[in-house]
Design a protein around this motif. Structure first.
Motif, short mmCIF file in Angstrom:
data_model
loop_
_atom_site.label_atom_id
_atom_site.label_comp_id
_atom_site.label_asym_id
_atom_site.label_seq_id
_atom_site.Cartn_x
_atom_site.Cartn_y
_atom_site.Cartn_z
N GLU A 138 27.24 38.63 33.31
CA GLU A 138 28.34 38.21 34.16
C GLU A 138 27.79 37.46 35.36
O GLU A 138 26.76 37.83 35.92
CB GLU A 138 29.12 39.44 34.63
CG GLU A 138 29.84 40.16 33.52
CD GLU A 138 28.92 41.07 32.72
OE1 GLU A 138 29.40 41.66 31.74
OE2 GLU A 138 27.75 41.18 33.09
N SER A 185 32.21 33.84 35.34
CA SER A 185 31.78 33.44 34.00
C SER A 185 32.62 34.04 32.89
O SER A 185 32.57 33.56 31.77
CB SER A 185 30.31 33.83 33.79
OG SER A 185 30.17 35.24 33.89
N ARG A 186 33.36 35.09 33.17
CA ARG A 186 34.10 35.78 32.12
C ARG A 186 35.59 35.74 32.38
O ARG A 186 36.04 35.92 33.51
CB ARG A 186 33.66 37.25 32.04
CG ARG A 186 32.25 37.45 31.54
CD ARG A 186 31.82 38.89 31.67
NE ARG A 186 32.79 39.81 31.12
CZ ARG A 186 32.47 40.88 30.40
NH1 ARG A 186 31.19 41.11 30.12
NH2 ARG A 186 33.38 41.71 29.98
N ASN A 215 39.52 31.08 36.25
CA ASN A 215 38.53 32.09 36.65
C ASN A 215 37.88 31.73 37.98
O ASN A 215 36.65 31.82 38.13
CB ASN A 215 37.45 32.29 35.59
CG ASN A 215 38.00 32.87 34.31
OD1 ASN A 215 39.00 33.58 34.32
ND2 ASN A 215 37.37 32.54 33.20
N THR A 261 37.61 37.97 31.66
CA THR A 261 38.11 39.29 32.05
C THR A 261 38.09 39.48 33.55
O THR A 261 38.64 40.47 34.07
CB THR A 261 37.29 40.41 31.40
OG1 THR A 261 35.89 40.19 31.65
CG2 THR A 261 37.53 40.43 29.91
#
Length: 115
Positions: A2, A25-26, A76, A28
């Protein structure tokens, strides 16, 4: 791995503005509380602003009315718009993502407010 990557720091005169951006980067990370912290010369790290996954912001008293935190879950990213900057805002600014026991930090970006 991450990753949080900050950008947008620099040198600005008192009263000026800067916009910091943090890219995660994710996907989530959209579920995380995102925040900006800072550490000035000789100071402890302090929470500047935070924003929940639903978009509710909160601010340190020292920046209320001058700073605005926002996030774009589709991209994000989380941004910190800093207006009416003061010399005491000089610090390294760090992006943080937190969800329960999980926490991630960016590498930091320097903001210097000086004439």
């Amino acid at each position: 791995q991450e990753r949080l990557v900050e950008s947008g720091g620099g040198l600005v005169q008192p009263g000026g503005s800067l916009r910091l951006s943090c890219a995660a980067s994710r996907t989530t990370f959209r579920l995380f509380v995102m925040a900006w912290y800072r550490r000035g010369p000789g100071n402890e790290r302090e929470l500047v602003a935070a924003i929940t996954s639903g978009g509710s912001p909160s601010y340190a008293d020292s920046v209320k009315g001058r700073f605005t935190i926002s996030r774009d879950n589709a991209k994000n990213t989380v941004d910190l718009q800093m207006n009416s900057l003061k010399p005491e805002d000089t610090a390294a600014y760090y992006c943080n993502a937190n969800r329960g026991s999980l926490t991630f930090w960016g590498q930091g970006t320097q903001v210097t407010v000086s004439s």
